[in-house]
Write a protein that holds these residues in place. Sequence first.
Motif, PDB file in Angstrom:
ATOM      1  N   ASN A  95       0.833  -1.203   0.000  1.00 53.05           N
ATOM      2  CA  ASN A  95       0.000   0.000   0.000  1.00 53.05           C
ATOM      3  C   ASN A  95       0.871   1.258   0.000  1.00 53.05           C
ATOM      4  O   ASN A  95       0.619   2.215  -0.750  1.00 53.05           O
ATOM      5  N   ILE A  96       1.886   1.251   0.840  1.00 57.84           N
ATOM      6  CA  ILE A  96       2.821   2.382   0.879  1.00 57.84           C
ATOM      7  C   ILE A  96       3.515   2.556  -0.469  1.00 57.84           C
ATOM      8  O   ILE A  96       3.649   3.678  -0.987  1.00 57.84           O
ATOM      9  N   VAL A  97       3.965   1.447  -1.056  1.00 62.13           N
ATOM     10  CA  VAL A  97       4.666   1.524  -2.343  1.00 62.13           C
ATOM     11  C   VAL A  97       3.750   2.099  -3.419  1.00 62.13           C
ATOM     12  O   VAL A  97       4.166   2.943  -4.230  1.00 62.13           O
ATOM     13  N   PHE A  98       2.482   1.668  -3.407  1.00 64.53           N
ATOM     14  CA  PHE A  98       1.539   2.162  -4.420  1.00 64.53           C
ATOM     15  C   PHE A  98       1.373   3.678  -4.324  1.00 64.53           C
ATOM     16  O   PHE A  98       1.511   4.394  -5.326  1.00 64.53           O
ATOM     17  N   TRP A  99       1.081   4.182  -3.139  1.00 64.00           N
ATOM     18  CA  TRP A  99       0.859   5.616  -2.984  1.00 64.00           C
ATOM     19  C   TRP A  99       2.138   6.408  -3.206  1.00 64.00           C
ATOM     20  O   TRP A  99       2.111   7.533  -3.746  1.00 64.00           O
ATOM     21  N   ALA A 100       3.247   5.844  -2.805  1.00 64.18           N
ATOM     22  CA  ALA A 100       4.528   6.539  -3.011  1.00 64.18           C
ATOM     23  C   ALA A 100       4.841   6.670  -4.498  1.00 64.18           C
ATOM     24  O   ALA A 100       5.268   7.739  -4.967  1.00 64.18           O
ATOM     25  N   LEU A 101       4.626   5.603  -5.262  1.00 59.01           N
ATOM     26  CA  LEU A 101       4.889   5.675  -6.698  1.00 59.01           C
ATOM     27  C   LEU A 101       3.876   6.564  -7.406  1.00 59.01           C
ATOM     28  O   LEU A 101       4.214   7.254  -8.377  1.00 59.01           O
ATOM     29  N   ALA A 102       2.616   6.558  -6.922  1.00 59.40           N
ATOM     30  CA  ALA A 102       1.594   7.418  -7.532  1.00 59.40           C
ATOM     31  C   ALA A 102       1.968   8.889  -7.418  1.00 59.40           C
ATOM     32  O   ALA A 102       1.563   9.700  -8.259  1.00 59.40           O
ATOM     33  N   VAL A 103       2.736   9.241  -6.390  1.00 59.69           N
ATOM     34  CA  VAL A 103       3.172  10.631  -6.219  1.00 59.69           C
ATOM     35  C   VAL A 103       4.532  10.868  -6.870  1.00 59.69           C
ATOM     36  O   VAL A 103       4.720  11.835  -7.627  1.00 59.69           O
ATOM     37  N   SER A 104       5.482   9.995  -6.609  1.00 61.37           N
ATOM     38  CA  SER A 104       6.874  10.274  -6.981  1.00 61.37           C
ATOM     39  C   SER A 104       7.144  10.110  -8.470  1.00 61.37           C
ATOM     40  O   SER A 104       7.921  10.891  -9.042  1.00 61.37           O
ATOM     41  N   VAL A 105       6.526   9.119  -9.124  1.00 61.45           N
ATOM     42  CA  VAL A 105       6.854   8.879 -10.540  1.00 61.45           C
ATOM     43  C   VAL A 105       6.364  10.021 -11.438  1.00 61.45           C
ATOM     44  O   VAL A 105       7.168  10.594 -12.201  1.00 61.45           O
ATOM     45  N   PRO A 106       5.063  10.414 -11.398  1.00 57.65           N
ATOM     46  CA  PRO A 106       4.666  11.523 -12.283  1.00 57.65           C
ATOM     47  C   PRO A 106       5.360  12.832 -11.959  1.00 57.65           C
ATOM     48  O   PRO A 106       5.829  13.540 -12.873  1.00 57.65           O
ATOM     49  N   VAL A 107       5.457  13.158 -10.665  1.00 55.06           N
ATOM     50  CA  VAL A 107       6.091  14.427 -10.291  1.00 55.06           C
ATOM     51  C   VAL A 107       7.591  14.396 -10.617  1.00 55.06           C
ATOM     52  O   VAL A 107       8.153  15.363 -11.160  1.00 55.06           O
ATOM     53  N   GLY A 108       8.242  13.293 -10.314  1.00 55.44           N
ATOM     54  CA  GLY A 108       9.672  13.187 -10.576  1.00 55.44           C
ATOM     55  C   GLY A 108       9.999  13.213 -12.058  1.00 55.44           C
ATOM     56  O   GLY A 108      10.936  13.896 -12.490  1.00 55.44           O
ATOM     57  N   LEU A 109       9.206  12.502 -12.876  1.00 52.58           N
ATOM     58  CA  LEU A 109       9.474  12.488 -14.315  1.00 52.58           C
ATOM     59  C   LEU A 109       9.165  13.838 -14.946  1.00 52.58           C
ATOM     60  O   LEU A 109       9.883  14.294 -15.844  1.00 52.58           O
ATOM     61  N   ALA A 110       8.089  14.480 -14.498  1.00 55.27           N
ATOM     62  CA  ALA A 110       7.789  15.821 -15.019  1.00 55.27           C
ATOM     63  C   ALA A 110       8.907  16.796 -14.669  1.00 55.27           C
ATOM     64  O   ALA A 110       9.311  17.628 -15.502  1.00 55.27           O
ATOM     65  N   SER A 111       9.428  16.695 -13.451  1.00 53.09           N
ATOM     66  CA  SER A 111      10.550  17.551 -13.053  1.00 53.09           C
ATOM     67  C   SER A 111      11.781  17.262 -13.903  1.00 53.09           C
ATOM     68  O   SER A 111      12.497  18.188 -14.319  1.00 53.09           O
ATOM     69  N   ALA A 112      12.019  15.982 -14.172  1.00 51.79           N
ATOM     70  CA  ALA A 112      13.185  15.613 -14.983  1.00 51.79           C
ATOM     71  C   ALA A 112      13.052  16.129 -16.412  1.00 51.79           C
ATOM     72  O   ALA A 112      14.034  16.618 -16.992  1.00 51.79           O
ATOM     73  N   ILE A 113      11.862  16.029 -16.992  1.00 55.12           N
ATOM     74  CA  ILE A 113      11.661  16.545 -18.360  1.00 55.12           C
ATOM     75  C   ILE A 113      11.872  18.054 -18.399  1.00 55.12           C
ATOM     76  O   ILE A 113      12.500  18.583 -19.322  1.00 55.12           O
ATOM     77  N   TYR A 114      11.375  18.736 -17.378  1.00 52.07           N
ATOM     78  CA  TYR A 114      11.568  20.190 -17.342  1.00 52.07           C
ATOM     79  C   TYR A 114      13.047  20.541 -17.218  1.00 52.07           C
ATOM     80  O   TYR A 114      13.561  21.405 -17.950  1.00 52.07           O
ATOM     81  N   LEU A 115      13.739  19.875 -16.293  1.00 55.32           N
ATOM     82  CA  LEU A 115      15.150  20.185 -16.083  1.00 55.32           C
ATOM     83  C   LEU A 115      15.989  19.843 -17.306  1.00 55.32           C
ATOM     84  O   LEU A 115      16.930  20.571 -17.656  1.00 55.32           O
ATOM     85  N   SER A 116      15.642  18.750 -17.968  1.00 54.83           N
ATOM     86  CA  SER A 116      16.459  18.289 -19.081  1.00 54.83           C
ATOM     87  C   SER A 116      16.184  19.048 -20.376  1.00 54.83           C
ATOM     88  O   SER A 116      17.117  19.359 -21.123  1.00 54.83           O
ATOM     89  N   GLU A 117      14.913  19.355 -20.647  1.00 61.39           N
ATOM     90  CA  GLU A 117      14.559  19.869 -21.963  1.00 61.39           C
ATOM     91  C   GLU A 117      14.134  21.334 -21.976  1.00 61.39           C
ATOM     92  O   GLU A 117      14.204  21.982 -23.009  1.00 61.39           O
ATOM     93  N   TYR A 118      13.617  21.830 -20.862  1.00 63.19           N
ATOM     94  CA  TYR A 118      13.027  23.169 -20.879  1.00 63.19           C
ATOM     95  C   TYR A 118      13.808  24.190 -20.059  1.00 63.19           C
ATOM     96  O   TYR A 118      13.857  25.367 -20.433  1.00 63.19           O
ATOM     97  N   ALA A 119      14.348  23.775 -18.932  1.00 61.83           N
ATOM     98  CA  ALA A 119      14.942  24.743 -18.002  1.00 61.83           C
ATOM     99  C   ALA A 119      16.225  25.344 -18.565  1.00 61.83           C
ATOM    100  O   ALA A 119      17.076  24.613 -19.096  1.00 61.83           O
ATOM    101  N   PRO A 120      16.382  26.671 -18.467  1.00 62.91           N
ATOM    102  CA  PRO A 120      17.684  27.271 -18.814  1.00 62.91           C
ATOM    103  C   PRO A 120      18.765  26.773 -17.853  1.00 62.91           C
ATOM    104  O   PRO A 120      18.465  26.312 -16.742  1.00 62.91           O
ATOM    105  N   ASN A 121      19.999  26.876 -18.299  1.00 60.04           N
ATOM    106  CA  ASN A 121      21.109  26.372 -17.479  1.00 60.04           C
ATOM    107  C   ASN A 121      21.145  27.016 -16.099  1.00 60.04           C
ATOM    108  O   ASN A 121      21.444  26.362 -15.101  1.00 60.04           O
TER     109      ASN A 121
END
Length: 317
Positions: A95-121
């Motif tokens: 149960n903990i793993v499910f809720w943790a992944l439901a929060v961390s995966v979308p937020v973490g991947l969205a942050s990674a896409i922003y940092l990698s492709e959109y964010a200025p240096n």
Amino acid sequence: MRGVIDASSAGAESPRRSLEAPSPRYGEKAIKVFLGACGGLSVLVTAGIVLSLAFGAIDFFREVPVHEFLFGTTWAPSFSPSHFGVLPIVTGTLNIVFWALAVSVPVGLASAIYLSEYAPNRVRKTIKPMLEVLEGIPTVAIGLFALMFLRPLVADVLPFLDWGGVHSIGVAGIAVGLLIVPLVASISDDAMRAVPRGLREGAYALGASKLRVSLRVVFPAAISGIVAAVVLAVSRAIGETMVVLLAGGARAQITGDPTASSQTMTAYIGQTATGEIAFGTIAYYTIFAVGALLFVMTLIMNLFAIRLVRRFREVYE
């Protein structure tokens, strides 16, 4: 011509120069020995951990049948009569793993896409260290934050749910997910930035937008690193102790209700492995049995992840 032939013949007859160092280089040999000793020490420590879990678990299974431990639905080792069905705390962990992944995966991947492709240096150089600092916050602080602030906040946002007590397995999972977000974002960002620039430029040359390049080109090319980030996130969620101990509660029950209190495997070990427990009792050996099961679950997940990463790994020259 005669002179050239003579020179060639002279070169062929000259002795080969050895590539070995002329001096013994004792410092380099000492470094090799030190590095080898560190590697051997790591193997010995790992073997010691496995053996300590195995010996304790064997003592436990001499008293409790394996099928009762794995398939029982009541977990009460310290009560009389005792029950040793581990399913309630296993479902609490999942149960903990499910809720943790439901929060961390979308937020973490969205942050990674922003940092990698959109964010200025300049922005990236500011946000990336902040993420790494956030990753180092003590889990006790995250647990208190979940108990004192996040739980009342979620209850106010979702008042139609039945919030019975102060502990909630769903809130604990969300807190663990927030704890894992920097891990997912940082590793995924590194994986995306390792994708060759030529792939992006080729897609842009075909008229693709930045969002399409990010999702259709960069993301699939970095999928092996992203899978590794998710696997590490799962391992962190399974092994997290303090947050679930403070915010998830200690009631071992099988439930899918995120507002209910539930106990996880690590929380049980953390609560039981204290100086008050009597050595050699069956309650004492439950710690090793639960720890061994946790070890096996993590090992199976890591083996599956390694196979998955090898399956989707892409190599660029």
